[in-house]
Design a protein around this motif. Structure first.
Motif, PDB file in Angstrom:
ATOM      1  N   THR A  45       0.655  -1.437  -0.016  1.00 31.31           N
ATOM      2  CA  THR A  45      -0.106  -0.035   0.019  1.00 31.31           C
ATOM      3  C   THR A  45       0.792   1.337   0.070  1.00 31.31           C
ATOM      4  O   THR A  45       0.547   2.173  -0.676  1.00 31.31           O
ATOM      5  CB  THR A  45      -0.915   0.058   1.096  1.00 31.31           C
ATOM      6  OG1 THR A  45      -1.824  -1.038   1.085  1.00 31.31           O
ATOM      7  CG2 THR A  45      -1.706   1.222   1.291  1.00 31.31           C
ATOM      8  N   THR A  46       1.918   1.175   0.840  1.00 31.97           N
ATOM      9  CA  THR A  46       2.640   2.243   0.781  1.00 31.97           C
ATOM     10  C   THR A  46       3.548   2.566  -0.451  1.00 31.97           C
ATOM     11  O   THR A  46       3.527   3.938  -0.985  1.00 31.97           O
ATOM     12  CB  THR A  46       3.745   2.362   1.951  1.00 31.97           C
ATOM     13  OG1 THR A  46       3.122   1.971   3.376  1.00 31.97           O
ATOM     14  CG2 THR A  46       4.827   3.430   1.921  1.00 31.97           C
ATOM     15  N   PHE A  48       2.543   1.656  -3.302  1.00 32.16           N
ATOM     16  CA  PHE A  48       1.600   1.966  -4.331  1.00 32.16           C
ATOM     17  C   PHE A  48       1.276   3.440  -4.271  1.00 32.16           C
ATOM     18  O   PHE A  48       1.313   4.211  -5.207  1.00 32.16           O
ATOM     19  CB  PHE A  48       0.177   1.374  -4.009  1.00 32.16           C
ATOM     20  CG  PHE A  48      -0.845   1.455  -5.275  1.00 32.16           C
ATOM     21  CD1 PHE A  48      -0.730   0.698  -6.246  1.00 32.16           C
ATOM     22  CD2 PHE A  48      -1.620   2.369  -5.004  1.00 32.16           C
ATOM     23  CE1 PHE A  48      -1.930   0.778  -7.097  1.00 32.16           C
ATOM     24  CE2 PHE A  48      -2.863   2.772  -6.055  1.00 32.16           C
ATOM     25  CZ  PHE A  48      -2.841   1.885  -7.059  1.00 32.16           C
ATOM     26  N   VAL A  49       1.062   4.107  -3.250  1.00 32.05           N
ATOM     27  CA  VAL A  49       0.803   5.586  -3.080  1.00 32.05           C
ATOM     28  C   VAL A  49       1.991   6.245  -3.394  1.00 32.05           C
ATOM     29  O   VAL A  49       1.800   7.373  -4.045  1.00 32.05           O
ATOM     30  CB  VAL A  49       0.466   5.628  -1.492  1.00 32.05           C
ATOM     31  CG1 VAL A  49       0.308   7.256  -1.242  1.00 32.05           C
ATOM     32  CG2 VAL A  49      -0.972   5.114  -1.110  1.00 32.05           C
ATOM     33  N   LEU A  50       3.216   6.034  -3.163  1.00 33.50           N
ATOM     34  CA  LEU A  50       4.413   6.788  -3.401  1.00 33.50           C
ATOM     35  C   LEU A  50       4.464   6.787  -4.897  1.00 33.50           C
ATOM     36  O   LEU A  50       4.989   7.791  -5.540  1.00 33.50           O
ATOM     37  CB  LEU A  50       5.546   6.008  -2.691  1.00 33.50           C
ATOM     38  CG  LEU A  50       5.737   6.311  -1.356  1.00 33.50           C
ATOM     39  CD1 LEU A  50       6.826   5.595  -0.624  1.00 33.50           C
ATOM     40  CD2 LEU A  50       5.760   7.762  -0.883  1.00 33.50           C
ATOM     41  N   LEU A  52       2.261   6.680  -7.270  1.00 32.92           N
ATOM     42  CA  LEU A  52       1.103   7.216  -7.926  1.00 32.92           C
ATOM     43  C   LEU A  52       1.146   8.742  -8.547  1.00 32.92           C
ATOM     44  O   LEU A  52       0.918   8.946  -9.623  1.00 32.92           O
ATOM     45  CB  LEU A  52      -0.308   7.436  -6.864  1.00 32.92           C
ATOM     46  CG  LEU A  52      -1.529   7.866  -7.227  1.00 32.92           C
ATOM     47  CD1 LEU A  52      -2.105   6.825  -8.046  1.00 32.92           C
ATOM     48  CD2 LEU A  52      -2.475   8.328  -6.124  1.00 32.92           C
ATOM     49  N   PRO A  77      -6.516   9.902  -8.331  1.00 36.45           N
ATOM     50  CA  PRO A  77      -6.418   8.930  -7.394  1.00 36.45           C
ATOM     51  C   PRO A  77      -7.644   8.001  -7.484  1.00 36.45           C
ATOM     52  O   PRO A  77      -7.660   6.783  -7.142  1.00 36.45           O
ATOM     53  CB  PRO A  77      -6.135   9.591  -6.188  1.00 36.45           C
ATOM     54  CG  PRO A  77      -5.370  10.704  -6.513  1.00 36.45           C
ATOM     55  CD  PRO A  77      -6.106  11.220  -8.011  1.00 36.45           C
ATOM     56  N   GLN A  80      -7.241   5.169  -9.771  1.00 34.15           N
ATOM     57  CA  GLN A  80      -6.157   4.459  -9.256  1.00 34.15           C
ATOM     58  C   GLN A  80      -7.250   3.460  -8.218  1.00 34.15           C
ATOM     59  O   GLN A  80      -6.537   2.399  -7.839  1.00 34.15           O
ATOM     60  CB  GLN A  80      -5.268   5.049  -8.761  1.00 34.15           C
ATOM     61  CG  GLN A  80      -4.378   5.532  -9.776  1.00 34.15           C
ATOM     62  CD  GLN A  80      -3.945   4.685 -10.813  1.00 34.15           C
ATOM     63  OE1 GLN A  80      -3.100   3.688 -10.586  1.00 34.15           O
ATOM     64  NE2 GLN A  80      -4.264   4.714 -11.992  1.00 34.15           N
ATOM     65  N   TYR A  84      -5.978  -0.120  -7.742  1.00 32.21           N
ATOM     66  CA  TYR A  84      -5.670  -0.749  -6.238  1.00 32.21           C
ATOM     67  C   TYR A  84      -6.682  -1.966  -5.980  1.00 32.21           C
ATOM     68  O   TYR A  84      -6.133  -2.915  -5.525  1.00 32.21           O
ATOM     69  CB  TYR A  84      -6.069   0.297  -5.247  1.00 32.21           C
ATOM     70  CG  TYR A  84      -5.394   0.131  -3.962  1.00 32.21           C
ATOM     71  CD1 TYR A  84      -3.903  -0.151  -3.628  1.00 32.21           C
ATOM     72  CD2 TYR A  84      -6.302  -0.366  -3.015  1.00 32.21           C
ATOM     73  CE1 TYR A  84      -3.874  -0.437  -2.272  1.00 32.21           C
ATOM     74  CE2 TYR A  84      -6.070  -0.630  -1.777  1.00 32.21           C
ATOM     75  CZ  TYR A  84      -4.829  -0.733  -1.351  1.00 32.21           C
ATOM     76  OH  TYR A  84      -4.505  -0.900  -0.095  1.00 32.21           O
TER      77      TYR A  84
END
Length: 149
Positions: A45-46, A48-50, A52, A77, A80, A84
């Motif tokens: 998850t971390t 993936f967010v970075l 984005l 987002p 996404q 996700y």
């Protein structure tokens, strides 16, 4: 008359695949060190967010050749979320149900999500076409000379 294959924007698909590769490498470069510190899903998850934000700019400029706007940035987002969800479901299925290694599973899950992600991101990042063929949103703002018209 053009067939269904003619409707597929193959140039965009190719560019999307390249951007996806770069984005996956960026994600994986974040995921691997975090995987040593966090449970695999938290590391996923971390990472993936970075990745984005970079994905947004690469897709707007390179894949769809449109200009980034705040509206697109804020909507990206949301597109996404589908990516996700598909990747997350794939990750959990691959690791928990099929016993795949949690280091390799995110790459396989990303490949499974590729078609869905392309359709959703194209819908958000490309301006809609009007029936006359013009875009509802210009690709670039008009240039102003500073002189009265």
């Amino acid at each position: 008359m053009r067939g269904p294959a003619a409707a597929v924007p193959w140039g965009q698909v190719a560019r999307f695949t390249v951007v996806g590769g770069v984005n996956t490498a960026t994600f994986y470069a974040c995921y691997l060190p975090l995987h040593r510190l966090l449970p695999y899903f938290a590391a996923y998850t971390t990472g993936f967010v970075l990745s984005l934000v970079g994905s947004f700019f690469l897709n707007t400029y390179f894949t769809y050749r449109t200009r980034p706007t705040w509206k697109k940035f804020l909507l990206f987002p949301l597109t996404q979320v589908t990516n996700y969800a598909v990747q997350s479901a794939g990750l959990v299925a691959l690791v928990s149900w099929l016993g795949m290694n949690s280091v390799a599973a995110p790459l396989a899950a990303a490949l499974l999500a590729l078609p869905v992600t392309f359709v959703v991101s194209r819908r958000i990042l490309r301006p809609p076409r009007r029936p006359d063929g013009a875009c509802d949103q210009p690709e670039s703002p008009p240039v102003r000379s500073g002189r009265p018209a």
